[in-house]
Design a protein around this motif. Sequence first.
Motif, PDB file in Angstrom:
ATOM      1  N   GLN A 197       0.791  -1.229   0.000  1.00 60.79           N
ATOM      2  CA  GLN A 197       0.000   0.000   0.000  1.00 60.79           C
ATOM      3  C   GLN A 197       0.830   1.289   0.000  1.00 60.79           C
ATOM      4  OE1 GLN A 197      -3.245   0.300  -0.459  1.00 60.79           O
ATOM      5  NE2 GLN A 197      -2.943   2.501  -0.443  1.00 60.79           N
ATOM      6  N   LYS A 200       3.149   1.669  -3.125  1.00 61.79           N
ATOM      7  CA  LYS A 200       2.534   2.072  -4.399  1.00 61.79           C
ATOM      8  C   LYS A 200       2.136   3.540  -4.359  1.00 61.79           C
ATOM      9  CE  LYS A 200      -2.159   0.146  -3.633  1.00 61.79           C
ATOM     10  NZ  LYS A 200      -3.253  -0.609  -4.237  1.00 61.79           N
ATOM     11  N   GLN A 233      -2.103 -10.654  -4.610  1.00 63.09           N
ATOM     12  CA  GLN A 233      -2.974  -9.560  -5.054  1.00 63.09           C
ATOM     13  C   GLN A 233      -2.584  -9.084  -6.446  1.00 63.09           C
ATOM     14  OE1 GLN A 233      -2.783  -6.229  -2.319  1.00 63.09           O
ATOM     15  NE2 GLN A 233      -4.383  -7.104  -1.013  1.00 63.09           N
ATOM     16  N   ARG A 488      -6.932   8.010  -2.120  1.00 67.49           N
ATOM     17  CA  ARG A 488      -6.020   8.171  -0.967  1.00 67.49           C
ATOM     18  C   ARG A 488      -5.921   9.628  -0.538  1.00 67.49           C
ATOM     19  NH1 ARG A 488      -6.269   2.697  -1.467  1.00 67.49           N
ATOM     20  NH2 ARG A 488      -5.206   2.003  -3.340  1.00 67.49           N
TER      21      ARG A 488
END
Length: 586
Positions: A197, A200, A233, A488
Amino acid sequence: MYRSKTCGQLRIGDVGQQVTLAGWVQRTRKMGGMTFVDLRDRYGITQLVFNEETNKALCDEANKLGREFVIQIVGSVSERYNKNPKMPTGDIEIIVSELKVLNASLTPPFTIEENSDGGDELRMKYRYLDLRRSNVRANLELRHKFCLAVRHFLDSKGFLEIETPVLVGSTPEGARDFIVPSRMNPGQFYALPQSPQTLKQLLMVAGMDRYFQIVKCFRDEDLRADRQPEFTQIDCEMSFVEQDDIIRTFEEMTKYLFKEVRGYDLGEQPFLRMPWIEAMTRFGSDKPDMRFGMEFVELMDVLKGTGEFAVFNEAEYIGGICAKGCAVYTRKQLDELTNFVKSPQIGAKGLVYARVTEEGVKSSVDKFYSPEVLSLLAEKTGAEVGDLILIISGPDAMKARKQLCELRLLMGERLGLRDKNKFALLWVVDFPMFEWSDEEQRLMAMHHPFTAPKPSDVPKLDTDPASVLADAYDMVCNGVEVGGGSIRIHDAVLQAKIFEVLGFTPEKAQEQFGFLMNAFKYGAPPHGGLAYGLDRFVSLFAGLDSIRDCIAFPKNNSGRDVMLDAPSAVDQAQLDELQLALAPKA
Ligand code: ASP
């Protein structure tokens, strides 16, 4: 050259050809003077024939072959007298002229055929033998095709595949971390990523614009059929996007994958989008199975305070579902349902039922309610003669809804409404930012702490944080969360505010996430993304009950790899090197 053809290749048009094949002996059968051998490789099975009359020595050799011997043969392709239409090579057989054993085999501990006689634990211990079975192998082939299609699609949209490290610091995603001690930094530990998370997001700050990675993630949590301690994932992130841009891009990818890999057309229509609160109210779940209806009907107005039943009169929630045609359920069947909802995993106090019959509504709480109330119950739930109404209540509305959800899924299963060849997709949107944790006695991020609140809700972070909604979304297929993500936060001040709401002191937030908040001070673009659970997606495509079946070397329910016998103790010398001491056994 070990072989000129594979065991899945030869057809009637090849009759007369001289071929060399190599593979494993699946089965030998002796019939009169003939010996038949099923020779298997990854591509299929071909029947070999040895004839005692024409070549006794060779036939004797063939009779000595054991299951799973690795052999090489030379022979000529011949038309089969008894054709087998179930096998692609079923029209031909090989009249063998040369046989060479390349390697013998011990007798395998279970049959290596589509329907094996081996139990789960045994097959996992010898997973390399289990993987020789064609149906198990097919799952890995599907997984491979799936990954190729993902890469093809994302590449065509300008996404870059970028690897991120496995030895990182903690990345909170709501589970426990697996930690790895550092020899060079005694007393310090890496954590394995629960997902990439924060990395990226840093790639977005770095201007990569569109990132993806098919990546292993590690979460130390209790295992279920759709969970493994390490799982894969399809992790994605995009810059300069809003929620709609992400939803559109990944809806297109999902339709593409269904068509290319599963041969299933999801149609032109956009997927349904359902706010979280609606999903919880109508189905008691943030991942509703939309292959069937059986929606919840709230019954507070019908049953609370209208009769003498104390349980309902004290409830914060009373809800029911209508099971079509189930009024014929026997006492035993109803007891079974009651035991199901009362089981520790579901935790309901009890189950109330009402059968709708020609003679009126017959309920387990008849004595507490007037016939008028009971017929209102049938009316409200839309139940007709022959239907069964199942009711759950409780002092905590969300808990009661979740219990009713489990019952709905069970009834859907029983009524054959959860067809594995039918797919119902939707986006669940507008999740709450936070949820209360009884265990931790604080608000926790519902998705993760980097998720942006809805801009209009930002002022409520100070006054009523529990009511703040997030720009977060999950993709759901047949009651399974296949993907999820969010827009985000890209502003250091807002990010610090969220950490504060989550109960971090400024120092602690700086210590754990200073790297991210600092990066946000150097021109972070607006960004967002999502991640798909690859194992879950592939198992849905393959119609599997457990994600383990599409993983080459999975772990069992206690997190063990029974084949490698891991985890295991390490030598004292290794512990000494790491300056670690084990606590004495309690
Ligand atoms: N990192 C998130 C997860 O693993 C997905 C995302 O927000 O992109 O669930």
